[in-house]
Design a protein around this motif. Sequence first.
Motif, PDB file in Angstrom:
ATOM      1  N   LEU A 344       1.050  -1.358   0.069  1.00  0.00           N
ATOM      2  CA  LEU A 344       0.033   0.089   0.150  1.00  0.00           C
ATOM      3  C   LEU A 344       1.080   1.198   0.058  1.00  0.00           C
ATOM      4  O   LEU A 344       0.348   2.188  -0.584  1.00  0.00           O
ATOM      5  CB  LEU A 344      -0.988   0.049   1.246  1.00  0.00           C
ATOM      6  CG  LEU A 344      -1.975  -0.903   0.984  1.00  0.00           C
ATOM      7  CD1 LEU A 344      -2.873  -0.749   2.470  1.00  0.00           C
ATOM      8  CD2 LEU A 344      -2.814  -0.937  -0.162  1.00  0.00           C
ATOM      9  N   SER A 345       2.083   1.230   0.553  1.00  0.00           N
ATOM     10  CA  SER A 345       3.040   2.458   0.579  1.00  0.00           C
ATOM     11  C   SER A 345       3.387   2.709  -0.751  1.00  0.00           C
ATOM     12  O   SER A 345       3.831   3.910  -1.111  1.00  0.00           O
ATOM     13  CB  SER A 345       4.199   2.043   1.451  1.00  0.00           C
ATOM     14  OG  SER A 345       5.100   1.152   1.061  1.00  0.00           O
ATOM     15  N   LEU A 346       3.399   1.671  -1.758  1.00  0.00           N
ATOM     16  CA  LEU A 346       4.024   1.909  -3.156  1.00  0.00           C
ATOM     17  C   LEU A 346       2.474   2.378  -4.154  1.00  0.00           C
ATOM     18  O   LEU A 346       2.893   2.324  -5.324  1.00  0.00           O
ATOM     19  CB  LEU A 346       4.642   0.786  -3.564  1.00  0.00           C
ATOM     20  CG  LEU A 346       6.032   0.457  -2.736  1.00  0.00           C
ATOM     21  CD1 LEU A 346       6.779  -0.890  -3.011  1.00  0.00           C
ATOM     22  CD2 LEU A 346       7.080   1.458  -2.845  1.00  0.00           C
ATOM     23  N   ARG A 347       1.448   2.364  -3.517  1.00  0.00           N
ATOM     24  CA  ARG A 347       0.451   2.504  -4.352  1.00  0.00           C
ATOM     25  C   ARG A 347      -0.037   3.994  -4.526  1.00  0.00           C
ATOM     26  O   ARG A 347       0.050   4.836  -3.443  1.00  0.00           O
ATOM     27  CB  ARG A 347      -0.670   1.850  -3.728  1.00  0.00           C
ATOM     28  CG  ARG A 347      -2.119   1.746  -4.369  1.00  0.00           C
ATOM     29  CD  ARG A 347      -3.014   0.669  -3.989  1.00  0.00           C
ATOM     30  NE  ARG A 347      -3.801   1.159  -2.751  1.00  0.00           N
ATOM     31  CZ  ARG A 347      -4.771   0.666  -2.018  1.00  0.00           C
ATOM     32  NH1 ARG A 347      -5.063  -0.512  -2.469  1.00  0.00           N
ATOM     33  NH2 ARG A 347      -5.161   1.121  -1.163  1.00  0.00           N
ATOM     34  N   ALA A 348      -0.414   4.606  -5.715  1.00  0.00           N
ATOM     35  CA  ALA A 348      -0.791   5.812  -5.775  1.00  0.00           C
ATOM     36  C   ALA A 348      -1.891   5.736  -6.958  1.00  0.00           C
ATOM     37  O   ALA A 348      -2.073   4.813  -7.854  1.00  0.00           O
ATOM     38  CB  ALA A 348       0.497   6.720  -6.357  1.00  0.00           C
ATOM     39  N   THR A 349      -2.570   6.913  -7.016  1.00  0.00           N
ATOM     40  CA  THR A 349      -3.879   7.346  -7.889  1.00  0.00           C
ATOM     41  C   THR A 349      -3.703   8.221  -8.938  1.00  0.00           C
ATOM     42  O   THR A 349      -3.153   9.386  -8.245  1.00  0.00           O
ATOM     43  CB  THR A 349      -5.014   7.323  -7.144  1.00  0.00           C
ATOM     44  OG1 THR A 349      -5.190   6.207  -6.035  1.00  0.00           O
ATOM     45  CG2 THR A 349      -6.316   7.291  -7.978  1.00  0.00           C
ATOM     46  N   ARG A 356      -5.564   3.360 -10.543  1.00  0.00           N
ATOM     47  CA  ARG A 356      -4.641   3.163  -9.479  1.00  0.00           C
ATOM     48  C   ARG A 356      -3.259   2.377 -10.126  1.00  0.00           C
ATOM     49  O   ARG A 356      -3.421   1.353 -10.830  1.00  0.00           O
ATOM     50  CB  ARG A 356      -5.326   2.200  -8.449  1.00  0.00           C
ATOM     51  CG  ARG A 356      -4.346   2.228  -7.082  1.00  0.00           C
ATOM     52  CD  ARG A 356      -5.161   1.317  -6.088  1.00  0.00           C
ATOM     53  NE  ARG A 356      -6.067   1.977  -5.568  1.00  0.00           N
ATOM     54  CZ  ARG A 356      -7.101   1.737  -4.724  1.00  0.00           C
ATOM     55  NH1 ARG A 356      -7.106   0.357  -4.580  1.00  0.00           N
ATOM     56  NH2 ARG A 356      -8.138   2.555  -4.097  1.00  0.00           N
ATOM     57  N   HIS A 358       1.071   1.028  -9.149  1.00  0.00           N
ATOM     58  CA  HIS A 358       1.667   0.543  -8.190  1.00  0.00           C
ATOM     59  C   HIS A 358       3.174   0.409  -8.500  1.00  0.00           C
ATOM     60  O   HIS A 358       3.425   0.056  -9.680  1.00  0.00           O
ATOM     61  CB  HIS A 358       1.271  -0.884  -7.727  1.00  0.00           C
ATOM     62  CG  HIS A 358       1.857  -1.382  -6.560  1.00  0.00           C
ATOM     63  ND1 HIS A 358       3.443  -2.014  -6.488  1.00  0.00           N
ATOM     64  CD2 HIS A 358       1.672  -1.545  -5.302  1.00  0.00           C
ATOM     65  CE1 HIS A 358       3.700  -2.275  -5.216  1.00  0.00           C
ATOM     66  NE2 HIS A 358       2.756  -1.994  -4.310  1.00  0.00           N
ATOM     67  N   GLN A 374      -1.036  10.519  -6.932  1.00  0.00           N
ATOM     68  CA  GLN A 374      -1.097  11.058  -5.572  1.00  0.00           C
ATOM     69  C   GLN A 374      -1.475   9.801  -4.681  1.00  0.00           C
ATOM     70  O   GLN A 374      -2.103   8.887  -4.985  1.00  0.00           O
ATOM     71  CB  GLN A 374      -2.517  11.900  -5.456  1.00  0.00           C
ATOM     72  CG  GLN A 374      -2.095  13.100  -6.246  1.00  0.00           C
ATOM     73  CD  GLN A 374      -3.451  14.173  -6.224  1.00  0.00           C
ATOM     74  OE1 GLN A 374      -4.561  13.607  -5.529  1.00  0.00           O
ATOM     75  NE2 GLN A 374      -3.602  15.224  -6.571  1.00  0.00           N
ATOM     76  N   THR A 375      -0.740   9.827  -3.582  1.00  0.00           N
ATOM     77  CA  THR A 375      -0.779   8.812  -2.660  1.00  0.00           C
ATOM     78  C   THR A 375      -2.263   8.990  -1.617  1.00  0.00           C
ATOM     79  O   THR A 375      -2.294  10.200  -1.033  1.00  0.00           O
ATOM     80  CB  THR A 375       0.143   8.627  -1.645  1.00  0.00           C
ATOM     81  OG1 THR A 375       1.246   8.393  -2.549  1.00  0.00           O
ATOM     82  CG2 THR A 375      -0.186   7.667  -0.594  1.00  0.00           C
ATOM     83  N   ASP A 379      -3.723   5.398   2.801  1.00  0.00           N
ATOM     84  CA  ASP A 379      -2.880   4.259   2.364  1.00  0.00           C
ATOM     85  C   ASP A 379      -1.347   4.594   3.373  1.00  0.00           C
ATOM     86  O   ASP A 379      -0.473   4.053   3.153  1.00  0.00           O
ATOM     87  CB  ASP A 379      -2.410   4.543   0.961  1.00  0.00           C
ATOM     88  CG  ASP A 379      -3.351   3.894   0.030  1.00  0.00           C
ATOM     89  OD1 ASP A 379      -4.290   3.087   0.469  1.00  0.00           O
ATOM     90  OD2 ASP A 379      -3.293   3.789  -1.213  1.00  0.00           O
ATOM     91  N   GLY A 380      -1.567   5.731   3.961  1.00  0.00           N
ATOM     92  CA  GLY A 380      -0.537   6.050   5.100  1.00  0.00           C
ATOM     93  C   GLY A 380      -0.585   4.878   6.015  1.00  0.00           C
ATOM     94  O   GLY A 380      -1.267   3.905   6.181  1.00  0.00           O
TER      95      GLY A 380
END
Length: 428
Positions: A344-349, A356, A358, A374-375, A379-380
């Motif tokens: 999840l830390s490497l996921r962004a939209t 989405r 990765h 953008q994260t 997802d923090g």
Amino acid sequence: MVTALVLEQPEDPVSCLVGFLQRSSPQCPRVMLLGPPAVGKRTLANRLSATLEAVHVSAERVLQGQSKQEGSAEVLVQLLQRRLKEKDCLHRGWVLEGFPQTRLQVLQLQQAGIIPEHVVMLEAPEEVLLERNRGKLIDPITSDVYHQIFVRPDDDTVARRLERGRGLSDQQLLAELQRHRCEVTALRSAYQHVLKVITADQPPADVYLEALTFVRSHCHFRTPRILLLGPPGSGKSQLARLVAEKYKVVDVSCGRLLRSVAADGSGRGAEIQPYLDDGRPVPDSLLLPVLEDRLSRVDCSCRGWILHGFPHNLQQAKVLQESQYQPNRVFFLEATDEACLERLSLRATDPVSGQRYHAVTRPAPGLEIQNRLQTAPEDGTEPVTQRLKVFRVRSAALQSVYPDAVYIDADQNPYSVLEALESRLYTS
């Protein structure tokens, strides 16, 4: 079953229960006979229903006593739904003749929960249909249909009382045939996995045997209704996308669905938007109608679906199981909290397209998109840790609802996870 005992209060409840169980076999036929006018649907329906001991249902019979204004497609579907839920149809099964005739009617039947196990579509050349229509004979007592050349009754008494049928004129039949041709592709597509097309330009006995053989077969294909469960970050969204791309099922993401409705400007969307803005769970009173509407659409009914992002708790799982949209394959994706956090830390939209990406498994296709990714706040590390705790608490209850679920190690590359799912997709 218990409801029937309470309502009917039979004198011998034990015998009633035994009879109910015998008659309520899952082998009860649910057959549709489709085709153009004069192709022989009525004759085949009579023979099949007699052999299968099923109820012969037709639009004409259901609409008896209804005015033309009352005979709309919507009303007919409601009447059919009511008829097919009567005790004789539930216990013996049914053979539905001549309906649906259009794609819209298919959708209305599916939304009403009327799903056949076998669909027989008869077809014949235009000249054959015209000749049959001209020679149609009717038994005035039973309303059975015969033909002066092709289908003669075995009983001389019946033969003597036959009357010329009040069929369509040639022009009317050709117009009906043209309408059928405009819809036939959609009908075949809607029922492609349970369909048998039979040429009716052969002796009626051969048509009957071919149809009977098919109806007595078991359709091994079941329209996929797949449910993915697992902790946040276990890869549900990506797996759903891979399955949807390969098997052409509909990818139903509950979160994406809610965001779409919130953005459409509807009254329901306006009610949903504040919950999304604040990061609060959308109440079931708003969520469930949205999900039910999506799963009832014709693409989900015909192609099947893969659902993720719902249910989150025991109550939602029970609601899904008690609806007409219960899944027939359930997969639990298993992954450690550490693996989920890392993913999840490497996921962004992408805020423009909503897609989405990765950093490792699905990187953005270009620098322009990469630079605007953008994260999401959720997802923090802290929010994800809290969501994982909530899932772990609720997972045992979800597992109790789906005791036959398949468990897949999701702590591996996405294509290995896909292979593991595929190996159990169509097994019993």
